[in-house]
Design an enzyme around this catalytic site. Structure first.
Site, PDB file in Angstrom:
ATOM      1  N   HIS A  72       8.136  45.526  61.401  1.00 41.97           N
ATOM      2  CA  HIS A  72       7.919  46.942  61.692  1.00 41.97           C
ATOM      3  C   HIS A  72       6.625  47.416  61.045  1.00 41.97           C
ATOM      4  O   HIS A  72       6.400  47.208  59.856  1.00 41.97           O
ATOM      5  CB  HIS A  72       9.091  47.785  61.168  1.00 41.97           C
ATOM      6  CG  HIS A  72      10.293  47.749  62.055  1.00 41.97           C
ATOM      7  ND1 HIS A  72      11.340  48.630  61.918  1.00 41.97           N
ATOM      8  CD2 HIS A  72      10.617  46.935  63.091  1.00 41.97           C
ATOM      9  CE1 HIS A  72      12.265  48.359  62.839  1.00 41.97           C
ATOM     10  NE2 HIS A  72      11.841  47.335  63.550  1.00 41.97           N
ATOM     11  N   TYR A 201      14.350  58.306  59.880  1.00 42.54           N
ATOM     12  CA  TYR A 201      14.947  59.050  58.770  1.00 42.54           C
ATOM     13  C   TYR A 201      14.973  60.522  59.158  1.00 42.54           C
ATOM     14  O   TYR A 201      13.937  61.091  59.514  1.00 42.54           O
ATOM     15  CB  TYR A 201      14.117  58.894  57.497  1.00 42.54           C
ATOM     16  CG  TYR A 201      14.152  57.522  56.862  1.00 42.54           C
ATOM     17  CD1 TYR A 201      14.948  57.277  55.744  1.00 42.54           C
ATOM     18  CD2 TYR A 201      13.370  56.479  57.349  1.00 42.54           C
ATOM     19  CE1 TYR A 201      14.971  56.031  55.140  1.00 42.54           C
ATOM     20  CE2 TYR A 201      13.389  55.230  56.751  1.00 42.54           C
ATOM     21  CZ  TYR A 201      14.194  55.013  55.644  1.00 42.54           C
ATOM     22  OH  TYR A 201      14.205  53.777  55.056  1.00 42.54           O
ATOM     23  N   PRO A 293      19.747  53.961  48.413  1.00 41.65           N
ATOM     24  CA  PRO A 293      19.236  53.145  49.515  1.00 41.65           C
ATOM     25  C   PRO A 293      18.153  53.836  50.340  1.00 41.65           C
ATOM     26  O   PRO A 293      17.548  53.207  51.207  1.00 41.65           O
ATOM     27  CB  PRO A 293      20.478  52.886  50.366  1.00 41.65           C
ATOM     28  CG  PRO A 293      21.407  54.009  50.045  1.00 41.65           C
ATOM     29  CD  PRO A 293      21.152  54.363  48.615  1.00 41.65           C
ATOM     30  N   LYS A 297      14.911  49.817  48.616  1.00 40.50           N
ATOM     31  CA  LYS A 297      14.341  49.074  47.493  1.00 40.50           C
ATOM     32  C   LYS A 297      15.318  48.127  46.787  1.00 40.50           C
ATOM     33  O   LYS A 297      14.886  47.294  45.991  1.00 40.50           O
ATOM     34  CB  LYS A 297      13.780  50.052  46.443  1.00 40.50           C
ATOM     35  CG  LYS A 297      12.550  50.789  46.914  1.00 40.50           C
ATOM     36  CD  LYS A 297      11.364  49.862  47.034  1.00 40.50           C
ATOM     37  CE  LYS A 297      10.279  50.424  47.892  1.00 40.50           C
ATOM     38  NZ  LYS A 297       9.966  49.620  49.062  1.00 40.50           N
ATOM     39  N   TYR A 385       6.647  52.277  50.252  1.00 42.58           N
ATOM     40  CA  TYR A 385       7.640  51.763  51.197  1.00 42.58           C
ATOM     41  C   TYR A 385       7.419  50.276  51.490  1.00 42.58           C
ATOM     42  O   TYR A 385       8.377  49.500  51.551  1.00 42.58           O
ATOM     43  CB  TYR A 385       7.601  52.579  52.494  1.00 42.58           C
ATOM     44  CG  TYR A 385       8.834  52.391  53.355  1.00 42.58           C
ATOM     45  CD1 TYR A 385       9.952  53.202  53.163  1.00 42.58           C
ATOM     46  CD2 TYR A 385       8.883  51.414  54.357  1.00 42.58           C
ATOM     47  CE1 TYR A 385      11.088  53.042  53.954  1.00 42.58           C
ATOM     48  CE2 TYR A 385      10.011  51.255  55.136  1.00 42.58           C
ATOM     49  CZ  TYR A 385      11.109  52.061  54.926  1.00 42.58           C
ATOM     50  OH  TYR A 385      12.238  51.884  55.694  1.00 42.58           O
TER      51      TYR A 385
END
Length: 390
Positions: A72, A201, A293, A297, A385
């Site tokens: 991704h 998200y 979550p 990580k 990220y």
């Protein structure tokens, strides 16, 4: 039995450490209290940083990940009925993440360990570390009614938050830091195509939601729920209705639904234990720290612990230097706290809190609005990220 490194726990941290050690010619054994089938049944995270994927390659178990995993280059954040893309690849100079389930990582590492003939003992009851404050540590465990002893040079506690490794440390020698959030995540897996080709998200007045996937035909969805709610409160129909409410209209309309394959509630907490070394006992992964979550990580932090710990063992046995092991706790914790900060920021930015109030909601909205008007702010998000350097 005599070995060089005795590992407690056959989750990803223990298995990855064992694989790297075996490849380097360093003898090790893994003791696991559960059955192999139970370990493989655990449903966990699925977003791998580039550094984690590279370590799986280094361990010789990355082939299936590259065949079946989903690279991704970004993900979406939604708020105010709008969808915004975070271009990870463009913001970080070409880095990306790999969507590949933790269960699959565990499976690949188990297969790799068996191919090398390394020793794993499953259903090892009452595992206990002893003498780790001396030069002669050892473990005891019970199997089939017989007590066994494993003498070793070092013990690696990779046995999770509830494991025996951290609990064996005298209270006065360890300091813990914790925040328990006033909500949880209800997650389901369903054999339906994902709603998008990347993760979504969602920040919404009704609470947070996450649209994720395990493959092009298997989806993983989450919604924020109160800490008191249970799986039984959420039949599939209610869950799907709630996910739709928290997504932009166009996204909600294109979402496929189906019966859940797995459904569970995860409490959300932040936890760190310091230090991560006690004599000849080292903690790694969830034994030492837990992250919400939201920032993806948990598994990646376990891998970074293994990076530092394996490098330390390799230096000790091959280069005859203890410098890496002596620096392990400090190095690992520096990266742990940066990941804790990022996960805390993501959690506070994307969730609704019971005591947030109208002012808090306005601040949260301003934070998200600013994020997509500032390349610097987006770069901070993207760099964390995809994973900070080891």
């Amino acid at each position: 039995m005599r070995t060089q490194v005795a590992i407690i726990g056959s989750g990803p941290a223990g298995l990855l450490l064992g694989q790297l050690l075996t490849n380097a010619g360093i003898d090790n054994i893994i003791l696991e209290r559960s059955s192999k089938a139970h370990v493989l049944s655990r449903i966990r995270a699925g977003v791998l940083e580039e550094g984690t994927a590279a370590m799986l390659d280094e361990a010789g178990v990355g082939a299936r990940m590259h065949r079946e995993g989903l690279p991704h280059d970004g993900f979406d954040l939604t708020f105010d009925n709008r969808r915004h893309r975070v271009d990870l690849h463009g913001l970080t100079g070409g880095k990306r993440v790999m969507v590949y389930g933790q269960t699959e990582v565990t499976h690949d590492l188990m297969d790799g360990r068996e191919a090398l003939g390394a020793v794993s003992v499953y259903e090892a009851a009452d595992v206990r570390p002893h003498g780790f404050d001396t030069d002669h540590p050892f473990l005891t465990y019970e199997k089939d009614g017989v007590t066994h002893r494993v003498d070793c040079d070092f013990i690696a506690g990779c046995d999770g938050y509830h494991g025996i490794a951290r609990r064996s440390v005298p209270q006065a020698a360890i300091e813990t830091f914790e925040r328990v959030y006033p909500f949880g995540w209800l997650g389901i897996i369903a054999d339906v195509p994902p709603v998008g080709h990347e993760l979504i998200y969602a920040n919404h007045p009704r609470g947070f939601a996450l649209c994720s996937m395990r493959s092009t035909t298997r989806s993983r969805y989450y919604v924020q729920i109160t800490a008191e709610e249970r799986v039984e409160d959420w039949p599939d129909a209610r869950f799907w209705d709630e996910v739709r409410r928290r997504l932009p209209d166009e996204t909600a309309q294109s979402m496929a639904t189906g019966p859940s394959v797995e459904k569970s509630v995860a409490p959300i907490r932040s936890f760190v234990a310091e230090p991560m070394r006690f004599g000849r006992l080292f903690l790694a992964g969830d034994a030492a720290h837990i992250v919400p979550p939201t920032g993806a990580k948990g598994l990646n932090l376990a891998a970074s612990d293994v990076r530092y710990l394996f490098d330390g063992f390799r230096e000790f046995y091959i280069e005859k230097s203890a410098a890496g092991l002596d620096a392990y706790s400090q190095k690992a914790l520096a990266r742990v706290w940066k990941a804790e900060r990022f996960s805390w920021w993501m959690t506070n930015t994307m969730h609704r809190f019971p005591d947030q109030g109208a002012f808090g909601q306005k601040i949260q909205h301003a934070e998200l609005d600013y994020l997509f008007q500032s390349r610097a702010a987006l770069t901070m998000l993207a760099e964390n990220y995809v994973g900070l350097p080891f």
